[in-house]
Motif scaffolding. Sequence first.
Motif, PDB file in Angstrom:
ATOM      1  N   THR A 164      44.567   7.857  -6.732  1.00  0.00           N
ATOM      2  CA  THR A 164      43.523   8.049  -7.859  1.00  0.00           C
ATOM      3  C   THR A 164      44.386   9.025  -8.874  1.00  0.00           C
ATOM      4  O   THR A 164      45.307   9.659  -8.602  1.00  0.00           O
ATOM      5  N   VAL A 165      43.846   8.574 -10.051  1.00  0.00           N
ATOM      6  CA  VAL A 165      44.634   9.099 -11.500  1.00  0.00           C
ATOM      7  C   VAL A 165      43.461   9.630 -12.276  1.00  0.00           C
ATOM      8  O   VAL A 165      42.690   9.034 -12.906  1.00  0.00           O
ATOM      9  N   ASN A 166      43.313  10.832 -12.252  1.00  0.00           N
ATOM     10  CA  ASN A 166      41.951  11.725 -12.617  1.00  0.00           C
ATOM     11  C   ASN A 166      41.003  11.118 -12.391  1.00  0.00           C
ATOM     12  O   ASN A 166      39.928  11.068 -13.212  1.00  0.00           O
ATOM     13  N   GLY A 167      40.617  10.890 -11.061  1.00  0.00           N
ATOM     14  CA  GLY A 167      39.486  10.351 -10.610  1.00  0.00           C
ATOM     15  C   GLY A 167      39.228   8.798 -10.610  1.00  0.00           C
ATOM     16  O   GLY A 167      38.473   8.140  -9.976  1.00  0.00           O
ATOM     17  N   THR A 168      40.118   8.126 -11.207  1.00  0.00           N
ATOM     18  CA  THR A 168      40.258   6.536 -11.555  1.00  0.00           C
ATOM     19  C   THR A 168      40.908   6.049 -10.215  1.00  0.00           C
ATOM     20  O   THR A 168      42.169   6.203  -9.991  1.00  0.00           O
ATOM     21  N   GLU A 169      40.329   5.117  -9.397  1.00  0.00           N
ATOM     22  CA  GLU A 169      40.807   4.395  -8.179  1.00  0.00           C
ATOM     23  C   GLU A 169      41.797   3.500  -8.389  1.00  0.00           C
ATOM     24  O   GLU A 169      41.605   2.584  -9.141  1.00  0.00           O
TER      25      GLU A 169
ATOM     26  N   THR B  52      47.442   3.485 -16.046  1.00  0.00           N
ATOM     27  CA  THR B  52      46.077   4.078 -15.863  1.00  0.00           C
ATOM     28  C   THR B  52      45.952   5.430 -16.782  1.00  0.00           C
ATOM     29  O   THR B  52      45.370   5.878 -17.464  1.00  0.00           O
ATOM     30  N   LEU B  53      47.452   6.088 -16.521  1.00  0.00           N
ATOM     31  CA  LEU B  53      47.389   7.309 -17.368  1.00  0.00           C
ATOM     32  C   LEU B  53      47.350   7.104 -18.858  1.00  0.00           C
ATOM     33  O   LEU B  53      46.868   7.665 -19.972  1.00  0.00           O
TER      34      LEU B  53
ATOM     35  N   GLN C 175      43.878   5.921 -19.816  1.00  0.00           N
ATOM     36  CA  GLN C 175      43.100   7.320 -19.853  1.00  0.00           C
ATOM     37  C   GLN C 175      43.326   7.965 -21.208  1.00  0.00           C
ATOM     38  O   GLN C 175      42.616   8.763 -21.995  1.00  0.00           O
ATOM     39  N   SER C 176      44.765   7.774 -21.917  1.00  0.00           N
ATOM     40  CA  SER C 176      44.946   8.647 -22.996  1.00  0.00           C
ATOM     41  C   SER C 176      44.643   8.108 -24.255  1.00  0.00           C
ATOM     42  O   SER C 176      44.524   8.744 -25.349  1.00  0.00           O
TER      43      SER C 176
ATOM     44  N   ASP D  92      42.207   7.300 -27.083  1.00  0.00           N
ATOM     45  CA  ASP D  92      41.004   8.196 -27.487  1.00  0.00           C
ATOM     46  C   ASP D  92      40.344   7.263 -28.795  1.00  0.00           C
ATOM     47  O   ASP D  92      39.598   7.629 -29.508  1.00  0.00           O
TER      48      ASP D  92
END
Length: 278
Positions: free
Chosen positions: A31-36, A73-74, A77-78, A80
């Motif tokens: 999981t990456v900041n809640g993302t599976e 994923t990171l 998520q970054s 924006d």
Amino acid sequence: MKHLLSLPALCLVMAMALPAAAQDADQVVATVNGTEITVGHMIVARATLPQQFQELPDEVLFNGILGQLVQQTLLAQSFDSDLPKRAQLSLENETRSLTAGEALEKLFAVALTDTALQDAYEARFEDAEAAQEYNASHILVETEEAALAVKEEIEGGAEFAAVAREKSTGPSGPNGGQLGWFGTGAMVPSFEAAVIALEVGEVSAPVQTQFGWHVIILNETRVQERPTLEDIRSELEEDLRSSALEARIEVLTAGAEIDQTGAEGVDPAIIKDLTLVK
């Protein structure tokens, strides 16, 4: 006094007592900041790798793919900002392509049954006559006079292959003029007609083609064997896929409202302009 288990035996008992890891696509591996990230994500990622990467050891691939998915994923998520138009369009195209692919898989699963393959096989050879094949040798020379001299030499007792090696200007000359087996349509018309007219062992009169003058001997004939279904399975499957797809598209098109008038007057070169989708 109670017996104590040895360390290896204790480890074995503990391992047997532990529940086996879930072996399905929904198993979460990170999981990456809640993302599976699941096993399924990894399976799909591996399937898209070039062949040389797919041949790496499983452990290397597992760790490499997992690391890549975590990094992606990171990075995702970054981000924006709104997705640029080209990314949105790419996602739409990818969704369209994948969904169409699934529709084809279902279509082909129905079309490519054993019964359908057998029927296609029988239909292909239902009215087919047994095809004759010929094994011949030839001697190629530049003039009719030279060809007549060659024929006279062979009729005088010279071995055909020996004369071919000595005098033929064709690429088969060093091999005694041997052409191997061939069926109708493989040779130029005049050459083929001469071969068909010969009896086994008979030498032809000079035959002219665009390559020069030929003296031909018919070595052998045979009836071409009918190929087995397995011999042409891939060819039959391709034919069935094409037929099924054509029929399906025809049905879907007939029942759809398709308007392509918006394409009228559009410069075809526009599809090279990436600046329009930035």
